[in-house]
Structure formats: structure tokens, C-alpha cells
Design an enzyme around this catalytic site. Structure first.
Site, PDB file in Angstrom:
ATOM      1  N   GLY A  19       1.809  -0.637   8.195  1.00  0.00           N
ATOM      2  CA  GLY A  19       2.636   0.572   8.251  1.00  0.00           C
ATOM      3  C   GLY A  19       3.176   1.079   6.923  1.00  0.00           C
ATOM      4  O   GLY A  19       4.102   1.892   6.899  1.00  0.00           O
ATOM      5  N   SER A  35       0.824  -1.214   0.000  1.00  0.00           N
ATOM      6  CA  SER A  35       0.000   0.000   0.000  1.00  0.00           C
ATOM      7  C   SER A  35       0.854   1.259   0.000  1.00  0.00           C
ATOM      8  O   SER A  35       0.382   2.335  -0.374  1.00  0.00           O
ATOM      9  CB  SER A  35      -0.878   0.072   1.245  1.00  0.00           C
ATOM     10  OG  SER A  35      -1.643  -1.056   1.375  1.00  0.00           O
ATOM     11  N   LYS A  93     -13.752   3.450  -0.772  1.00  0.00           N
ATOM     12  CA  LYS A  93     -14.067   2.230  -1.512  1.00  0.00           C
ATOM     13  C   LYS A  93     -15.148   2.527  -2.552  1.00  0.00           C
ATOM     14  O   LYS A  93     -16.095   3.257  -2.279  1.00  0.00           O
ATOM     15  CB  LYS A  93     -14.576   1.215  -0.485  1.00  0.00           C
ATOM     16  CG  LYS A  93     -14.685  -0.172  -0.959  1.00  0.00           C
ATOM     17  CD  LYS A  93     -13.614  -1.066  -0.332  1.00  0.00           C
ATOM     18  CE  LYS A  93     -13.513  -2.380  -1.068  1.00  0.00           C
ATOM     19  NZ  LYS A  93     -12.777  -2.324  -2.320  1.00  0.00           N
ATOM     20  N   ASP A 142      -9.804   3.046  18.175  1.00  0.00           N
ATOM     21  CA  ASP A 142     -10.722   3.107  17.037  1.00  0.00           C
ATOM     22  C   ASP A 142     -10.439   4.393  16.247  1.00  0.00           C
ATOM     23  O   ASP A 142     -10.521   5.493  16.797  1.00  0.00           O
ATOM     24  CB  ASP A 142     -12.165   3.092  17.568  1.00  0.00           C
ATOM     25  CG  ASP A 142     -13.183   3.262  16.442  1.00  0.00           C
ATOM     26  OD1 ASP A 142     -12.791   3.190  15.254  1.00  0.00           O
ATOM     27  OD2 ASP A 142     -14.372   3.469  16.754  1.00  0.00           O
ATOM     28  N   CYS A 148      -1.894  -0.068  10.145  1.00  0.00           N
ATOM     29  CA  CYS A 148      -1.126  -1.323  10.141  1.00  0.00           C
ATOM     30  C   CYS A 148      -1.160  -2.040   8.798  1.00  0.00           C
ATOM     31  O   CYS A 148      -2.170  -1.966   8.112  1.00  0.00           O
ATOM     32  CB  CYS A 148      -1.677  -2.246  11.216  1.00  0.00           C
ATOM     33  SG  CYS A 148      -1.339  -1.585  12.852  1.00  0.00           S
TER      34      CYS A 148
HETATM   35  C1  LIG Z   1      -5.919  -1.579   4.113  1.00  0.00           C
HETATM   36  S1  LIG Z   1      -5.313  -1.731   5.720  1.00  0.00           S
HETATM   37  C2  LIG Z   1      -4.226  -0.387   5.865  1.00  0.00           C
HETATM   38  C3  LIG Z   1      -2.897  -0.625   5.248  1.00  0.00           C
HETATM   39  C4  LIG Z   1      -1.935   0.504   5.592  1.00  0.00           C
HETATM   40  N1  LIG Z   1      -2.350   1.763   5.013  1.00  0.00           N
HETATM   41  C5  LIG Z   1      -0.542   0.188   5.098  1.00  0.00           C
HETATM   42  O1  LIG Z   1      -0.077   0.900   4.221  1.00  0.00           O
HETATM   43  O2  LIG Z   1       0.095  -0.728   5.616  1.00  0.00           O
HETATM   44  C6  LIG Z   1      -6.655  -1.199   6.673  1.00  0.00           C
HETATM   45  C7  LIG Z   1      -6.367  -1.122   8.151  1.00  0.00           C
HETATM   46  O3  LIG Z   1      -7.417  -0.370   8.752  1.00  0.00           O
HETATM   47  C8  LIG Z   1      -7.595  -0.876  10.046  1.00  0.00           C
HETATM   48  N2  LIG Z   1      -8.913  -0.451  10.530  1.00  0.00           N
HETATM   49  C9  LIG Z   1     -10.120  -0.756  10.019  1.00  0.00           C
HETATM   50  N3  LIG Z   1     -11.086  -0.165  10.754  1.00  0.00           N
HETATM   51  C10 LIG Z   1     -10.452   0.521  11.731  1.00  0.00           C
HETATM   52  C11 LIG Z   1     -10.899   1.344  12.796  1.00  0.00           C
HETATM   53  N4  LIG Z   1     -12.190   1.587  12.998  1.00  0.00           N
HETATM   54  N5  LIG Z   1      -9.971   1.904  13.601  1.00  0.00           N
HETATM   55  C12 LIG Z   1      -8.651   1.688  13.406  1.00  0.00           C
HETATM   56  N6  LIG Z   1      -8.182   0.920  12.406  1.00  0.00           N
HETATM   57  C13 LIG Z   1      -9.072   0.341  11.584  1.00  0.00           C
HETATM   58  C14 LIG Z   1      -7.414  -2.372   9.897  1.00  0.00           C
HETATM   59  O4  LIG Z   1      -7.036  -2.931  11.141  1.00  0.00           O
HETATM   60  C15 LIG Z   1      -6.297  -2.457   8.850  1.00  0.00           C
HETATM   61  O5  LIG Z   1      -5.042  -2.608   9.466  1.00  0.00           O
END
Ligand SMILES: C[S@@+](CC[C@H](N)C(=O)[O-])C[C@H]1O[C@@H](n2cnc3c(N)ncnc32)[C@H](O)[C@@H]1O
Length: 359
Positions: free
Chosen positions: A226, A191, A309, A263, A224
Site C-alpha cells: 500500500g 515504494s 521493468k 487480477d 499491496c
Molecule cells: C512491487 S509490489 C507493489 C508495491 C506497491 N506499489 C507499494 O507501494 O506498496 C508489486 C505488487 O503487484 C502485485 N501483482 C503482481 N501481478 C499482479 C496481478 N496480475 N494482479 C494484481 N496484482 C499483481 C503483487 O502481488 C505485488 O503486491
């Protein structure tokens, strides 16, 4: 009949066509589109003067689904394999004199499809001959210059190509409209390339150092493992990474990252000293749109890049709805000084990337 040709991701021709029809109508131009499915190409047919007007007046950086736009002046469908260049020159010789401006560079391209990629060796091998011949016939300046339009030669197959031009003040500066980016070394997810591309494509180069610089504070929601945080860290930022998941250990060791297992929809930073908000949480687009707008209304950040999305169907109207949700939220709070752009980036699949900035 002339045409405006647009490149897009294969499968998004309908959205790209809807968008150019809308933009052209705003200029009082009503043509028709050909948008073969999965071709990565749309052509909007109209008179030459109208196509030229669109190429000058429709800001390409504001188009969401189109990566590039050029005015098609000739289409060669029976190029002989032994002399493709000669046949192209003949087609250009038949044009009225003012249809093709003298160009300052030439890009030999294909659509971004498997068929297109299979033609890339041909594009590479023919470029030098094309450049030389176009110079000899005065379609190109003696030396490359960005003060003149770029000539596009777009191969559709080994024996067919479209020829045209784009204005350098209103086109994507990247051949095929695709910015090549490098993710930071050891980025923990692919990503990372998406945020790197968003920075490169959505922020004007002249303003880049002002808008993205070392020492800025950033928040990454849904961080995550990262990848996006790694891009922010690479630019020297201090990052608050919000996610319940696990962050990459080597990123944590940079000392530039603080991890909050919270969150992302409820999180707010302790201080109002955040320049950048980035968000890659996969959730309902209108919910994410509202969250982003709220950060601006509550004056928590100056700039934001985030993903929304796309639905499976009716993607173009859905995007209009997402943008409207942000405009409405900001209008309710009487926030008037901002810019908002959306782009379907090369690294985006079923999502779009938005850039919101307080001005
Ligand atoms: C597509 S991944 C992100 C990848 C990240 N941008 C990277 O480059 O590594 C989406 C992330 O959003 C987190 N996520 C989804 N809903 C969330 C929330 N309400 N609060 C915090 N994190 C959330 C998930 O745990 C997941 O790690």
C-alpha cells in the site's frame, strides 16, 4: 572543446550517452561522449555554441536517463587544497568573455556515487566562500535570482571540479537533479517514495493542484502492501486498490481505500470516473504498456503513472520499444491528444517510470 555534462544513476551512463547523442543529432549537432562506467556522469563534447544550444533546446524534463544537464566551461584538475576557489577563479578568468553568462545562483554538486557522497562535506564547507568570491568577481548576481542561469560547480575529487551553467527554464530545479521527497508517515512500503517522486518530478508545479487533488478517484494496480495507495490517500483521493496480497490495515481504516483481490490485468472499475491509474505490477513491460494504453483507449482514466521493468542489456532500445508500444496502441485507436513521458527517477533502479495523460 566545451561539453554538455549530464548526471544519471551510476551504471546507466551508456543509456544516458545514447540518449543525448540522439537528441543532439536532432539539433544537427554531432559530438562524442565520454561516459566512464559507474561514474554517474556523461559528457557530450562539442563546440561551446553547440553545447549552449543543446542546453537551451533539449528539454531536460523529456530526457529519460539524465537527471540534470549543464554546459561545462572549465575543468580544473589540480586544485590546490589551500586555495581551491582561487584556482577556479583563475580558470574562469582565462575564458572568453561571453562563454560564462552571469549566473543568479550557484550549486556545488557531486556525482551520485559513493565517491561523490564522500565529497559532500567539502561541498557544504566551500559553498559560502565560492558564492562570495563568484559575486566579487561578477560571475554571480548580488542577490540570488532564478532569472539568470545557475552556476554548477561539480567536484569530481578533492582536487578536481568542473564549472558550468544551466538555464533555469530548462533544467531540473533540484541540485544534482535529485528531488528530495517525503513519503507519507507510516507508509507501509518504501515504494511510496517512488510515486511521491514521480508526482513531484513529472507533473509541472504550476499545474500540480489541477492534476493532483483531493476528491479524485484513483485505481492502484498491484497495490499491496500500500505504499503508492498511501501517497494517493495523502492527496485526499479515493482509491480502488487491486492486488491479491494483504493491504496495510491502517490504510484500510482511513475509509478512502477499497481493496479488490483481483487480477490487475483483468480488473476494470465499475464507473468511468477514475482520474488516476497507477500501476506497480512487476510483469512484462510490453504487456503492462498495452494495459495502460487500453485504459486510455477504453476511457477509464485521465492520467496514469506506472513502472516498467528494464532488461539487463540493451536498455535504451528497450525503452524506445516500450514507448513505441504505447504510441502504436493509442494510434490504432486514433487517440491523438495525450502526452507521454518516461523518467529514470532517483528511486528507480532497474525500472523506469512513465506518465501518460490525456490532453
Ligand atoms: C512491487 S509490489 C507493489 C508495491 C506497491 N506499489 C507499494 O507501494 O506498496 C508489486 C505488487 O503487484 C502485485 N501483482 C503482481 N501481478 C499482479 C496481478 N496480475 N494482479 C494484481 N496484482 C499483481 C503483487 O502481488 C505485488 O503486491
Amino acid at each position: 572543446m566545451s561539453a554538455v555534462v549530464l548526471y544519471c544513476r551510476a551504471g546507466f551512463e551508456g543509456e544516458c550517452a545514447a540518449e543525448i547523442q540522439e537528441r543532439a543529432a536532432e539539433l544537427g549537432i554531432h559530438g562524442y561522449c565520454k561516459a566512464p562506467g559507474n561514474s554517474g556522469l556523461v559528457s557530450f563534447h562539442c563546440k561551446h555554441e553547440e553545447a549552449d544550444h543543446i542546453a537551451r533546446k533539449t528539454p531536460v524534463y523529456k530526457l529519460i536517463f539524465a537527471r540534470q544537464l549543464f554546459v561545462r566551461v572549465a575543468e580544473c584538475n589540480e586544485l590546490p587544497i589551500q586555495d581551491r576557489v582561487g584556482a577556479m577563479l583563475e580558470a574562469l578568468a582565462e575564458l572568453d568573455t561571453d562563454v560564462l553568462p552571469k549566473c543568479g545562483d550557484i550549486w556545488v554538486e557531486t556525482a551520485d556515487t559513493n565517491e561523490g557522497r564522500a565529497l559532500s562535506a567539502l561541498c557544504r564547507s566551500i559553498t559560502a566562500t565560492l558564492r562570495k568570491s563568484m559575486r566579487e568577481h561578477e560571475h554571480l548576481t548580488e542577490k540570488d535570482t532564478d532569472r539568470r542561469p545557475v552556476m554548477h560547480v561539480m567536484f569530481r575529487s578533492t582536487h578536481s571540479a568542473m564549472l558550468g551553467y544551466s538555464y533555469t527554464y530548462n533544467h531540473s530545479p533540484y541540485p544534482m537533479g535529485i528531488a528530495r521527497v517525503r513519503s507519507p508517515k507510516n507508509a507501509p512500503s518504501r515504494s511510496a517514495a517512488k510515486l511521491a517522486e514521480a508526482f513531484k518530478v513529472m507533473i509541472p508545479a504550476a499545474d500540480f493542484d489541477k492534476r493532483v487533488s483531493s476528491g479524485m478517484n484513483a485505481v492502484d494496480l498491484g497495490a499491496c502492501p500500500g505504499g503508492w495507495t498511501a501517497v494517493l490517500v495523502q492527496h485526499g483521493m479515493m482509491v480502488q486498490a487491486v492486488d491479491n496480497g494483504a493491504m496495510d490495515e491502517s490504510l484500510m481504516q482511513t475509509g478512502q481505500v477499497k481493496h479488490f483481490r483481483e487480477d490487475g490485468f483483468a480488473f476494470r472499475p465499475k464507473k468511468r470516473n477514475i482520474e488516476w491509474l497507477v500501476c506497480d505490477m512487476v510483469d512484462k513491460p510490453v504487456k503492462v504498456s498495452h494495459l495502460m494504453a487500453d485504459w486510455f483507449v477504453e476511457e477509464y482514466c485521465q492520467q496514469a503513472i506506472f513502472n516498467l521493468k528494464l532488461p539487463m542489456k540493451k536498455r535504451y532500445p528497450a525503452v524506445q520499444q516500450y514507448l513505441q508500444a504505447i504510441h502504436d496502441r493509442l494510434a490504432e485507436a486514433e487517440m491523438r491528444h495525450y502526452e507521454l513521458h518516461a523518467k529514470h527517477l532517483y528511486h528507480d533502479r532497474e525500472e523506469i517510470t512513465l506518465y501518460l495523460r490525456r490532453t
